[in-house]
Motif scaffolding. Structure first.
Motif, short mmCIF file in Angstrom:
data_model
loop_
_atom_site.label_atom_id
_atom_site.label_comp_id
_atom_site.label_asym_id
_atom_site.label_seq_id
_atom_site.Cartn_x
_atom_site.Cartn_y
_atom_site.Cartn_z
N GLN A 26 0.82 -1.21 0.00
CA GLN A 26 0.00 0.00 0.00
C GLN A 26 0.86 1.26 0.00
OE1 GLN A 26 -2.65 -0.76 3.31
NE2 GLN A 26 -4.20 -1.57 1.93
N GLN A 29 1.86 1.64 -3.56
CA GLN A 29 0.74 2.09 -4.39
C GLN A 29 0.46 3.57 -4.17
OE1 GLN A 29 -2.66 -0.30 -3.45
NE2 GLN A 29 -2.04 -1.98 -4.77
N ILE A 30 0.41 3.99 -2.93
CA ILE A 30 0.09 5.39 -2.66
C ILE A 30 1.20 6.30 -3.18
CG2 ILE A 30 1.00 5.65 -0.31
CD1 ILE A 30 -1.67 7.05 0.40
N GLU A 34 -1.88 5.57 -6.66
CA GLU A 34 -2.95 4.60 -6.89
C GLU A 34 -3.77 4.41 -5.61
OE1 GLU A 34 -1.14 0.97 -8.19
OE2 GLU A 34 0.00 1.97 -9.76
N ASN A 35 -5.08 4.34 -5.76
CA ASN A 35 -6.00 4.04 -4.65
C ASN A 35 -5.76 4.93 -3.43
OD1 ASN A 35 -7.13 1.83 -6.11
ND2 ASN A 35 -5.40 0.59 -5.49
N ASP A 37 -7.25 7.49 -1.77
CA ASP A 37 -8.24 7.70 -0.72
C ASP A 37 -8.50 6.44 0.10
OD1 ASP A 37 -8.52 10.39 -1.34
OD2 ASP A 37 -10.22 10.04 -2.70
N ALA A 38 -8.62 5.32 -0.57
CA ALA A 38 -8.87 4.06 0.13
C ALA A 38 -7.69 3.69 1.02
CB ALA A 38 -9.14 2.93 -0.87
N ILE A 39 -6.49 3.90 0.53
CA ILE A 39 -5.30 3.56 1.32
C ILE A 39 -5.15 4.50 2.51
CG2 ILE A 39 -2.78 3.44 1.28
CD1 ILE A 39 -3.05 2.37 -1.62
N HIS A 42 -7.45 3.28 5.09
CA HIS A 42 -6.93 2.06 5.69
C HIS A 42 -5.79 2.38 6.66
CE1 HIS A 42 -4.77 -1.92 5.70
NE2 HIS A 42 -5.98 -2.24 6.08
#
Length: 81
Positions: A26, A29-30, A34-35, A37-39, A42
């Protein structure tokens, strides 16, 4: 977001590995955008739960916090009794 909603009383220890093993991917990814807001959500959730947070290194915690607002803990509330 509730503080310490996840405990050893309501979650098996084996779940620690599932959650904490996601953090390196994660963070990558961040870093790539990528992704995001979701990360971020989390990360806040993991950091709100000592059950998981205690399994992380200080470097992982710092890296996660670097993607959150300085006052992210203001969103935390104690569990109702």
């Amino acid at each position: 977001m509730y503080i310490n909603a996840i405990t050893s009383e309501n979650t098996p220890d084996s779940h620690k590995e599932v959650i904490t093993s996601q953090i390196p991917d994660q963070l990558a990814q961040i870093g790539e955008g990528e992704n995001v807001d979701a990360i971020k959500y989390h990360f806040k959730w993991v950091l709100a739960n000592d059950f998981y947070k205690d399994e992380l290194t200080s470097e992982q915690i710092s890296d996660m916090e670097a993607h959150l607002p300085l006052d992210y803990q203001a969103d935390y509330v104690d569990l109702p009794e």
